[in-house]
Structures are given as C-alpha cells and as structure tokens.
Design an enzyme around this catalytic site. Structure first.
Site, mmCIF file in Angstrom:
data_model
loop_
_atom_site.group_PDB
_atom_site.id
_atom_site.type_symbol
_atom_site.label_atom_id
_atom_site.label_comp_id
_atom_site.label_asym_id
_atom_site.label_seq_id
_atom_site.Cartn_x
_atom_site.Cartn_y
_atom_site.Cartn_z
ATOM 1 N N ASN A 130 -7.227 -4.731 -2.059
ATOM 2 C CA ASN A 130 -7.569 -3.726 -1.057
ATOM 3 C C ASN A 130 -6.353 -2.942 -0.576
ATOM 4 O O ASN A 130 -6.413 -2.239 0.425
ATOM 5 C CB ASN A 130 -8.288 -4.372 0.127
ATOM 6 C CG ASN A 130 -9.453 -5.240 -0.320
ATOM 7 O OD1 ASN A 130 -9.367 -6.469 -0.237
ATOM 8 N ND2 ASN A 130 -10.490 -4.620 -0.848
ATOM 9 N N ILE A 152 -4.097 0.973 2.716
ATOM 10 C CA ILE A 152 -4.953 -0.175 2.999
ATOM 11 C C ILE A 152 -6.410 0.253 3.110
ATOM 12 O O ILE A 152 -6.720 1.244 3.769
ATOM 13 C CB ILE A 152 -4.542 -0.833 4.336
ATOM 14 C CG1 ILE A 152 -3.051 -1.153 4.337
ATOM 15 C CG2 ILE A 152 -5.376 -2.066 4.618
ATOM 16 C CD1 ILE A 152 -2.482 -1.409 5.715
ATOM 17 N N CYS A 153 -7.289 -0.507 2.461
ATOM 18 C CA CYS A 153 -8.710 -0.234 2.575
ATOM 19 C C CYS A 153 -9.299 -1.189 3.621
ATOM 20 O O CYS A 153 -9.525 -2.363 3.341
ATOM 21 C CB CYS A 153 -9.380 -0.467 1.223
ATOM 22 S SG CYS A 153 -11.128 -0.090 1.233
ATOM 23 N N LEU A 154 -9.484 -0.686 4.802
ATOM 24 C CA LEU A 154 -9.954 -1.530 5.898
ATOM 25 C C LEU A 154 -10.817 -0.666 6.820
ATOM 26 O O LEU A 154 -10.357 0.369 7.308
ATOM 27 C CB LEU A 154 -8.739 -2.092 6.652
ATOM 28 C CG LEU A 154 -8.984 -3.088 7.766
ATOM 29 C CD1 LEU A 154 -9.626 -4.360 7.212
ATOM 30 C CD2 LEU A 154 -7.685 -3.433 8.476
#
Ligand SMILES: [Zn+2]
Ligand SMILES: [Zn+2]
Lengths: 328, 151
Positions: free
Chosen positions: B79, B86-88
């Site tokens: 992620n 960042i994939c959040l």
C-alpha cells in the site's frame, strides 16, 4: 420483616410516581419500596436538545427511612467532571442531615437539577478546534449526540461542500450524472446530519480560541525539539548514504520536487536487490483515482492544499474507491 | 505567512509533551506546517526494528483537509509505492477534522502491521504479496534491514 410501610414513605412514593411518571423506577422487595431511581436533567423547559448533561440518581431506602438517611448513589454521569460530582455529593450529605425524619427524594432531585442547570455545557473538547466549551460559546448538539462549536461545524460543512463541488466540476459529464448529492456528515461518527449552515456560520468563534495563552516554547521544549530535529536529520543522512531514501531529489523542506517518470526509474534499486528491480512501466501508475492524492506534501509556504488531478471523486464511495485503515 | 492556527499549535505542543510510543514528529525549523516524522516498525511485522522516516505537511485549510504524508525511507509494502505515497482511506475520502496528526501516524503504523494487497498502490509488491506471501514478507524484512536499520 413487617410489610407495613411508613406513611411518610408511601406518600412520597405516590407523589414521585404521579409527578415523574415513567421517569422514575421504584424497585420493591415484596411490597416494600427499596430503591428509587431516576435520571436527572437540567431544566431547559421542553427543549431536550439543549440538555448536555445528566446523571442517574439512585436512592436505596433503609428500613428506618426517613428516620435514618437513605444510601444515595450517582451513576452514569454524562458531561459532568469529577469536581462538580464531588460538589453535588457533599451537598447531598448536608441535605440528608438537614432532612432527617422527613422524605428527602424530591429535595435531592431539585438539588442535583440546580447544579446541572448551572453547568449545562458539554464536557470535553470540540474535536474540530480542540478547545473546550465555555459559558458564552455558541455550540450545537447533532442528532447523533456530538457537540461542536457552531462556528467550527459551519467551517467543516462549508469546506465539505466546497471540496465536493470542486471534485464534481472536474468529472466528465457522463460521470457527473451518477454522483450522489452532497450530504452533510458528523465529523466524529460520520452520521448524516442536517444543519442550517447559514445560521451556524453567524456564531462567533469559540472563546478559548481567542483568549488562550499563546504557545510558548519553554527551554525544556526547545531542547526536545532541537534533539528530535537533530535525530531526524542524522537518520535521514544515514539512510540516504545507503540508498534507502525514496526520491533522489529529496532535500527536506521545501519538500517535493515534481516527480517525473525519470525520477521513478532512478529509484529502482540494484539489479539483484529485492523485487523493486523488476521491470517497471515507464510512468508511475496513476490510474486516475484518489490513491495518489496524498502524495504531495505541497509547498512549504503554506499555499492552499493539493487540488491536483488525483483528487479523484471517491469521497462518496463511488466505484473505484480505494483505501483502508482505521479512522480511530 | 499567516499566523499558525491554534489547533496546529495545540497539536504540536501535545506531540512534543506526550509523544506517541513508537512515533516521533517534530516541526521543521523553517516551516511549522512541515513535520519530520519517524515511525518505528511494529513488533511482529516484517518492518520490526526499522526506523522509517516520513514527511507530513498540513495544508492551508487543515484540519478541513487531510495532512499530506509520505514515506521518505524506502519500504516494501503493497500500500506504499516507490515514491513513498501511501494508500490509506483516512488520508483521502475518509478524512475528518476529528482526526489529528497523531491519529494519522498511528493509522500508518497500523498499516505496517496489516498490509492489504487487495487495495494496492505498489502493484508489483501487491501481486507478490498475493501469490507468494512468504517471499513478499522476506523481501519486506530485507528492505527493512537494508534501508531502515542502524547497521
Ligand atoms: Zn470548536
Ligand atoms: Zn456524530
């Protein structure tokens, strides 16, 4: 034990049930009243939306009541701090002594209610500005029982709508048709709320945000900050030296140079390293959704937030939504 | 530059005075909206023992918009892409002004404990994480050792 109930007690119970009706619970042992329980609220007329505090009063009668004092417990306080609870407790002790020999429950309810009415403010902080609620502040309780300064909630709702519109405008026409309309939501629990932004925004900003002492950096804190800054730059230098830093162009604040596909290629580590060395497409993967929207820490001069093309339209859970993690 | 909003001041103060275990964050000397961050790799994760440097920037309309965060230290995670992005969800559509710098950093630390290859940002990493998890974990450990550890 005799089941004969003192007339003073039976009169009191009858009056409580007649006046408080469903709001009072009488627990009996056989026919004998044992525990009287009621939730006390501040007096706000019929406006329950304006009740920010409450407490449950539990009175356990003794066999000799009212000639001896009952045991009084306050349970489930909402929005009350310990100091106020202590004050109420000591007033209750005095009242019990003064009223020995006569029924006291109505007196207790009244005493608690007066205290609650005087301190009918939400406890804790407004999560939007991190300041508390003080007398003179204008605040609101949402349908989901969360409290905010009206001013702060207005700011949240206005910027929520603005972000929605900005994202809507960059969508192709055919997608605009499928977008659900903007909905206001609670910052804490995300429940859909309906608020009159126009009236909220007329409220003044929270008092404490104006009166709070300015941030003053103590010498001790200065040392902490300097230490940390030093530790950070040492770590960075060390990691950079061994090729452990993501972008070769990284120099600290001002943070980001524009990353180009070439930069991306440069970051591929040596051939027999871990799988980053796998062949990569020439350009970073940007498939048009929001995944990358957070990548760019922006200008150090505090210019406005990132408004670029990656701010994908995924806010409302449209197809293609990504992301994970916990909000709290 | 406009005065720093009191909320940012309050958050900074608290970060300094009551730091979150495993996380340090400090504003830069030149820009109070830019934070240097170190996140310690969580125990029992492939990132254990690593010190990961991140940068965090508070945009003009913070807290109405999410902070911008990325990893500076290279990290092998499905992620997080090779530019540290960042994939959040809470950094994007799930942002709420009720979140703070500390909650954001805690969520990022939690992401290290619980990679999610079904929601990837680094596609090659996610791919391997799905088809051969043990090899992916080996790689993550190797990257941690190589780039994020004192040695
Ligand atoms: Zn507020
Ligand atoms: Zn709520």
């Amino acid at each position: 034990m005799s089941a004969v109930v003192d007339e003073r007690v039976s009169d009191e119970i009858e009056a409580l049930e007649a006046i408080l009706m469903d709001d009072v619970v009488i627990k009996r042992v056989g026919d004998v009243p044992d525990i009287i329980e009621t939730v006390v609220h501040p007096s706000t007329g019929d406006d329950t939306d304006q009740q920010f505090v409450c407490v449950t009063l539990e009175v356990k009668l003794t066999p000799e009541y009212p000639d001896t004092s009952p045991d009084v417990v306050l349970r489930n306080p909402r929005g009350l701090d310990d100091a106020l609870l202590a004050t109420i407790h000591s007033q209750i002790r005095n009242k019990l002594n003064d009223c020995l020999g006569q029924p006291v429950v109505f007196e207790l309810i009244e005493l608690i209610r007066e205290n609650l009415t005087e301190r009918n403010l939400p406890s804790g902080q407004c999560v939007i500005c991190l300041f508390g609620f003080t007398a003179g502040d204008v605040f609101i309780k949402t349908q989901c029982y969360h409290h905010f300064h009206s001013h702060c909630l207005a700011t949240h709702l206005i910027s929520g709508l603005r972000n929605y519109q900005e994202e809507y405008e960059i969508l192709p026409n055919w997608q605009q048709m499928n977008v659900s309309p903007y909905q206001q939501s609670c910052p804490v629990c995300r429940t859909i709320v309906t608020c009159d932004v126009e009236s909220l925004r007329k409220a003044p900003p929270p008092q404490e945000s104006i009166t709070a002492a300015p941030f003053c950096v103590t010498d001790e804190l200065k040392v902490t900050i300097a230490d940390l800054q030093h530790k950070m730059s040492a770590l960075l230098a060390q990691q950079r030296a061994k090729g452990g830093v993501v972008s070769t162009g990284y120099t600290g604040p001002p943070p980001l140079t524009i990353t180009t596909p070439a930069d991306n290629q440069n970051n591929v580590v040596a051939t027999n390293g871990p799988p980053a060395a796998k062949p990569e497409p020439a350009a970073p993967r940007q498939n048009g959704n929001a995944s990358n929207s957070n990548s760019s820490p922006g200008s150090p001069n505090g210019k406005s937030g990132y408004r670029g093309p990656y701010r994908g339209f995924n806010r409302r859970g449209k197809p293609g939504r990504r992301g994970r993690g916990n909000a709290r | 530059m406009a005065a720093l909003p009191r909320r940012i001041i309050k958050e900074t103060q608290r970060l300094m005075q009551e730091p979150v275990p495993g996380i340090s964050a400090v504003p830069s000397e030149t820009n109070a909206r830019y934070f240097h961050v170190i996140v310690t790799g969580p125990e029992d994760s492939p990132f254990e023992g690593g010190l990961f440097k991140l940068e965090l920037f508070l945009p003009e309309d913070y807290p109405m918009s999410a902070p911008k965060v990325r990893f500076i230290t290279k990290i092998y995670h499905p992620n997080i892409d090779r530019l540290g992005r960042i994939c959040l969800d809470i950094l994007k559509d799930k942002w709420s002004p009720a979140l703070q710098i500390r909650t954001v950093l805690l969520s990022i630390q939690a992401l290290l404990s619980a990679p999610n290859p079904d929601d990837p940002l680094a596609n090659d990493v996610a791919e391997l994480w799905k088809v051969n998890e043990s090899e992916a974990i080996r790689n993550a450990k190797e990257w941690t050792r190589r780039y994020a550890m004192d040695n």
